[in-house]
Scaffold this motif. Structure first.
Motif, PDB file in Angstrom:
ATOM      1  N   GLY A 198       5.492  -7.492  13.753  1.00  0.00           N
ATOM      2  CA  GLY A 198       6.920  -7.829  14.053  1.00  0.00           C
ATOM      3  C   GLY A 198       7.931  -7.422  12.925  1.00  0.00           C
ATOM      4  N   HIS A 199       7.511  -7.030  12.023  1.00  0.00           N
ATOM      5  CA  HIS A 199       8.319  -6.444  10.728  1.00  0.00           C
ATOM      6  C   HIS A 199       9.261  -5.475  11.151  1.00  0.00           C
ATOM      7  CE1 HIS A 199       9.168  -6.571   6.355  1.00  0.00           C
ATOM      8  NE2 HIS A 199       9.236  -5.280   6.520  1.00  0.00           N
ATOM      9  N   THR A 200      10.533  -5.403  10.701  1.00  0.00           N
ATOM     10  CA  THR A 200      11.520  -4.278  11.325  1.00  0.00           C
ATOM     11  C   THR A 200      11.654  -3.267  10.282  1.00  0.00           C
ATOM     12  OG1 THR A 200      13.274  -5.587  10.327  1.00  0.00           O
ATOM     13  CG2 THR A 200      12.427  -6.067  12.805  1.00  0.00           C
ATOM     14  N   GLU A 201      11.028  -3.149   9.022  1.00  0.00           N
ATOM     15  CA  GLU A 201      11.254  -1.954   8.085  1.00  0.00           C
ATOM     16  C   GLU A 201       9.986  -0.923   8.237  1.00  0.00           C
ATOM     17  OE1 GLU A 201      12.050  -3.015   3.961  1.00  0.00           O
ATOM     18  OE2 GLU A 201      12.613  -5.077   4.797  1.00  0.00           O
ATOM     19  N   THR A 202      10.393   0.352   8.378  1.00  0.00           N
ATOM     20  CA  THR A 202       9.338   1.490   8.576  1.00  0.00           C
ATOM     21  C   THR A 202       9.641   2.700   7.322  1.00  0.00           C
ATOM     22  OG1 THR A 202      11.082   2.648   9.812  1.00  0.00           O
ATOM     23  CG2 THR A 202       9.587   1.025  11.147  1.00  0.00           C
ATOM     24  N   ASP A 203       8.395   2.986   7.564  1.00  0.00           N
ATOM     25  CA  ASP A 203       8.560   4.427   6.451  1.00  0.00           C
ATOM     26  C   ASP A 203       8.055   5.577   7.614  1.00  0.00           C
ATOM     27  OD1 ASP A 203       8.626   2.990   3.991  1.00  0.00           O
ATOM     28  OD2 ASP A 203       6.640   2.477   4.110  1.00  0.00           O
ATOM     29  N   VAL A 204       8.787   6.604   7.224  1.00  0.00           N
ATOM     30  CA  VAL A 204       8.499   7.776   8.193  1.00  0.00           C
ATOM     31  C   VAL A 204       7.934   8.890   7.116  1.00  0.00           C
ATOM     32  CG1 VAL A 204       9.753   9.386   9.713  1.00  0.00           C
ATOM     33  CG2 VAL A 204      10.386   7.045   9.720  1.00  0.00           C
ATOM     34  N   GLY A 205       6.942   9.541   7.534  1.00  0.00           N
ATOM     35  CA  GLY A 205       6.293  10.749   7.111  1.00  0.00           C
ATOM     36  C   GLY A 205       5.982  11.851   7.942  1.00  0.00           C
ATOM     37  N   GLU A 206       5.496  12.773   7.444  1.00  0.00           N
ATOM     38  CA  GLU A 206       5.313  13.893   8.257  1.00  0.00           C
ATOM     39  C   GLU A 206       3.808  14.608   7.818  1.00  0.00           C
ATOM     40  OE1 GLU A 206       7.857  17.457   7.726  1.00  0.00           O
ATOM     41  OE2 GLU A 206       9.518  16.094   8.329  1.00  0.00           O
ATOM     42  N   ILE A 207       3.116  14.878   8.654  1.00  0.00           N
ATOM     43  CA  ILE A 207       1.802  15.403   8.697  1.00  0.00           C
ATOM     44  C   ILE A 207       1.589  16.937   9.415  1.00  0.00           C
ATOM     45  CG2 ILE A 207       0.481  13.495   7.861  1.00  0.00           C
ATOM     46  CD1 ILE A 207      -0.864  13.641  10.828  1.00  0.00           C
ATOM     47  N   SER A 208       0.935  17.813   8.900  1.00  0.00           N
ATOM     48  CA  SER A 208       0.418  18.989   9.861  1.00  0.00           C
ATOM     49  C   SER A 208      -0.836  19.260  10.024  1.00  0.00           C
ATOM     50  CB  SER A 208       1.044  20.032   9.063  1.00  0.00           C
ATOM     51  OG  SER A 208       2.626  20.126   8.841  1.00  0.00           O
ATOM     52  N   THR A 209      -1.235  19.792  11.066  1.00  0.00           N
ATOM     53  CA  THR A 209      -2.896  19.979  11.067  1.00  0.00           C
ATOM     54  C   THR A 209      -2.901  21.137  11.911  1.00  0.00           C
ATOM     55  OG1 THR A 209      -2.722  18.940  13.495  1.00  0.00           O
ATOM     56  CG2 THR A 209      -3.229  17.611  11.881  1.00  0.00           C
ATOM     57  N   THR A 210      -4.167  21.514  11.611  1.00  0.00           N
ATOM     58  CA  THR A 210      -4.780  23.043  12.430  1.00  0.00           C
ATOM     59  C   THR A 210      -4.944  22.676  13.708  1.00  0.00           C
ATOM     60  OG1 THR A 210      -6.791  22.754  11.750  1.00  0.00           O
ATOM     61  CG2 THR A 210      -5.584  23.805  10.235  1.00  0.00           C
TER      62      THR A 210
END
Length: 71
Positions: free
Chosen positions: A14-26
């Protein structure tokens, strides 16, 4: 606290703070053999419990993805 009907937040806590990141895959085949990153994903994680969801990278921006994650 788990969000009540109509409220938004992490599906798990229910928490409203997020972290956004990126990943790349083969992918498979030659891209895997030559380690070419062919798939890109945005990762939205809850800042409280760490619950994460992957979303295929789009050009619409991360704010839309966070809205999907929070409900």
């Amino acid at each position: 606290m788990v969000p009540q009907d109509g409220e938004r937040g992490c599906p798990k806590c229910g928490h409203t703070e997020t972290d956004v990141g990126e990943i790349s895959t083969t992918g498979g085949g030659l891209s895997k053999m030559f380690d070419i990153q062919t798939n890109s994903f945005n990762v939205v994680s809850c800042a409280n419990c760490g619950y994460s969801e992957l979303y295929r990278d789009t050009t619409s921006g991360t704010s839309d993805i966070v809205d999907i994650f929070l409900g």
